[in-house]
Design an enzyme around this catalytic site. Structure first.
Site, short mmCIF file in Angstrom:
data_model
loop_
_atom_site.label_atom_id
_atom_site.label_comp_id
_atom_site.label_asym_id
_atom_site.label_seq_id
_atom_site.Cartn_x
_atom_site.Cartn_y
_atom_site.Cartn_z
N ASP A 143 -12.90 34.92 59.35
CA ASP A 143 -14.18 34.24 59.64
C ASP A 143 -15.35 34.93 58.96
O ASP A 143 -16.30 34.28 58.52
CB ASP A 143 -14.42 34.19 61.15
CG ASP A 143 -13.45 33.26 61.86
OD1 ASP A 143 -12.63 32.63 61.18
OD2 ASP A 143 -13.53 33.17 63.11
N ASP A 329 -18.06 13.62 44.21
CA ASP A 329 -19.28 13.60 45.02
C ASP A 329 -20.47 13.10 44.21
O ASP A 329 -20.58 13.36 43.01
CB ASP A 329 -19.53 15.03 45.52
CG ASP A 329 -20.75 15.14 46.41
OD1 ASP A 329 -20.77 14.48 47.45
OD2 ASP A 329 -21.67 15.89 46.06
N GLU A 358 -17.84 8.54 44.79
CA GLU A 358 -18.79 8.25 45.86
C GLU A 358 -19.99 7.54 45.26
O GLU A 358 -20.75 8.12 44.49
CB GLU A 358 -19.24 9.53 46.56
CG GLU A 358 -20.19 9.22 47.72
CD GLU A 358 -21.03 10.42 48.15
OE1 GLU A 358 -21.46 10.44 49.32
OE2 GLU A 358 -21.28 11.32 47.32
#
Length: 608
Positions: A143, A329, A358
């Site tokens: 993390d 994108d 997109e």
């Protein structure tokens, strides 16, 4: 043991990169392949005053075509041609600076068998869209990684929560059993930004998976695991911009590598400007050259070195990880001519590879500009055969909302003649950028069922957003829409993977979606069948999907009243059939004079 193996493999890659770093700070791409259709390769070298060095390549199979230098002395771009009979191995790049000489052994790999053969995407494919940071956290130790600017904080809706590659890999069975055929993940490449980096759309290294998700090798293994489960992977590709903390932003290769924020500001976000035959230069420049966001510098593809760099990057990821398709994108924001060159070179290496662009516009004509041969002005041909069907999405919202009229979707589909390949449009009722549809439909479960059944059975390739299968329902900002998958973290009290603590409605809709999604995988009519629709009457929409060996009848009663439908209206399709089986209930219904349909209820019949 598997985790240890991955770490050792990654360590070997890192050590190899460090060895190269003794000669230069960066080399991209780090390796390539023999046997490509396009035998030309551009190698970027970045190091202090590298442009002043003498660089030589002495290998009979590698022809140096040019060394391109820019105004920045820290970059050299080597353009080589790889012989058609070159074999896998390495060739030396010798760098001489005064009396000091260093050598980079550049590797050319062998392509896998049938590397250029990619699977087809058809109407019964279902693409499961995941925001990786929010799906499942299998390795909490990743993390927070040294050197990365944004720490994990699950309490921050705009921050990183810790989802990773292994979390997705651990739940492939869930995705497959749901009925999905493909996984598309929001970008997993490095986004080492100080904040709001979890979404993945501000790249800081186009060649590296973000270490908080895992490694390049782990990403590659995820693709392999999907293939072992007869599933596919679509990678999210970003052309329009990079992140403001991208490694080259502190030392740009050239002044025209990015467009000027001071001159162009933010984009005007008007995609229809691109297809406007009366466009002004001012509007065009602001659309193409304006920043998508203040932390996303706009890339300038009039610089041919950058254009080649990004084309090679697409090919590198497909070849390296064996991915099956690309989602592009913000497609209309990049230079149209660059996109044609990119598509041409991609097709040369991977004929027919699935690419969905997109294109976020509300109306069909603006969308059709991008995939209709001959429809665009000035004879523009994008070469794209699949786009995101935002016009149908917005019409679905209007059709199935409380007091909505299903005529909206009927009318939208009558305009399919404008598209070059309407059957390849990617259809959706949720994605990572819009409010969850259950909330938009005012939390009306019956309307939600109507909308999902329509999405599952109309023309196009289905895209589904993680969590919508069990009524994720947020409608606030992006951080909330992209909420954590319940059960993806050990401390979660609700767990969709085990059905623990799901509500009755959640279990019901999950079961229905699972049933229909798995059915549609086997349906030839959904895969490639003809769509025949009848003009809605009294807010009831009837349409058919017809293939050689299968005939499907869909009835969507979008009204608040039970109705009786006279079946002779549909004789041109149902004549000769005596009964229909409801796929949802398995009930057999005789095809006689009429059929009664309940208020706000979908029906999917297979004709017998």
């Amino acid at each position: 043991m598997k985790r240890i193996h991955i770490l050792l493999t990654s360590l070997c890659l890192v050590l190899g990169m460090l060895a190269q770093a003794q000669a230069v700070k960066r080399m991209e791409p780090a390796f390539w392949w023999v046997g490509m259709q396009n035998r030309n390769l551009q190698i970027l070298l970045y190091d202090n005053a590298i442009a002043n060095a003498t660089i030589t390549i002495d290998n009979p199979k590698i022809q140096v075509k040019s060394y391109e230098r820019t105004a920045n002395p820290n970059y050299v771009f080597i353009n080589v041609e790889i012989a058609s009979d070159a074999t896998p191995g390495t060739f030396p790049i010798q760098i001489t600076r005064g009396k000091k000489q260093t050598t980079i052994n550049y590797e050319l790999k062998a392509r896998r068998s049938a590397a250029n053969a990619k699977p087809a995407f058809t109407g019964n494919d279902a693409i499961y869209l995941i925001t990786p940071d929010r799906f499942a956290n299998a390795n909490p130790g990743d993390d927070n990684v040294p050197g990365f600017l944004e720490p994990a904080d699950r309490n921050n809706i705009h921050g990183r929560h810790g989802g990773d590659i292994q979390g997705i890999a651990n739940h492939i069975d869930y995705i497959k059993n749901l009925g999905m055929t493909t996984v598309w993940m929001n970008p997993m490449i490095e986004n080492n930004q100080p904040e709001y980096s979890y979404h993945g759309y501000a790249p800081t290294d186009f060649y590296a998976i973000d270490a908080r998700y895992g490694s390049n090798e782990e990403f590659k293994q995820l693709v392999e695991k999907l293939h072992q489960n007869d599933m596919k992977l679509v990678k999210d590709q970003i052309f329009n911009h990079c992140g403001s903390y991208h490694w080259w932003m502190q030392d740009l290769p050239a002044k025209d590598w990015i467009n000027s924020a001071e001159k162009y500001g933010r984009s005007n976000f008007e995609n229809m400007i691109v297809s406007d035959p009366h466009q002004s230069q001012l509007d065009k420049d602001q659309h193409y050259r304006g920043y998508f966001d203040t932390n996303m510098p706009d890339l300038n593809y009039e610089n041919h070195l950058l254009a080649t760099y990004m084309i090679q990057n697409s090919i590198w990821w497909i070849e390296y990880a064996n991915i099956d398709g690309l989602r592009i994108d913000t497609y209309p924001y990049s230079d149209k001519n660059f996109l044609i060159d990119w598509r041409t070179q991609l097709e040369a290496e991977y004929p027919g590879i699935f690419v969905v662009a997109e294109v976020w516009v509300n109306d069909v004509p603006y969308a059709a500009f991008w995939n209709s041969p001959g429809f665009g002005y000035n004879n523009y041909q994008s070469g794209i055969k699949s786009i995101t069907d935002f016009p149908l999405y917005y019409n679905m919202l209007d059709a199935f909302k409380p007091d909505g009229d299903v005529y909206k979707v009927y009318k939208a589909l009558t305009m399919d003649f404008l598209y070059g390949h309407a059957e390849n449009n990617v259809i959706f009722f949720d994605n990572h950028d819009v409010s969850r549809s259950f909330a938009v439909l005012d939390y009306n479960l019956k309307k939600y069922k109507l909308a999902t059944v329509f999405t599952f059975t109309t023309r196009g390739i289905l895209q589904w957003y993680y969590g919508s299968e069990f009524l994720m329902q947020e409608s606030a900002n992006h951080g909330v829409i992209r909420q954590d998958m319940p059960g993806g973290w050990e401390q979660d009290s609700c767990n969709v993977f085990t059905l623990e603590n799901l509500t009755t409605d959640q279990k019901e809709i999950l079961a229905l979606n699972t049933q229909l999604l798995n059915w549609r995988k086997t349906s030839e009519a959904v895969k490639s069948g003809k769509l025949i629709q009848f003009k809605p009457n009294s807010n009831i929409y009837v349409y058919f999907r017809i293939a050689d060996n299968e005939r499907i009848m869909v009835i969507l009663n979008n009204s608040d009243y039970d109705k009786t439908l006279p079946l002779n209206t549909y004789n041109e399709v149902i004549q000769g059939f005596t009964k229909a089986t409801n796929i949802i209930t398995q009930e057999a219904v005789p095809l006689k004079d009429s059929i009664t349909v309940k208020a706000n209820t979908p029906y999917v019949f297979i004709l017998n």
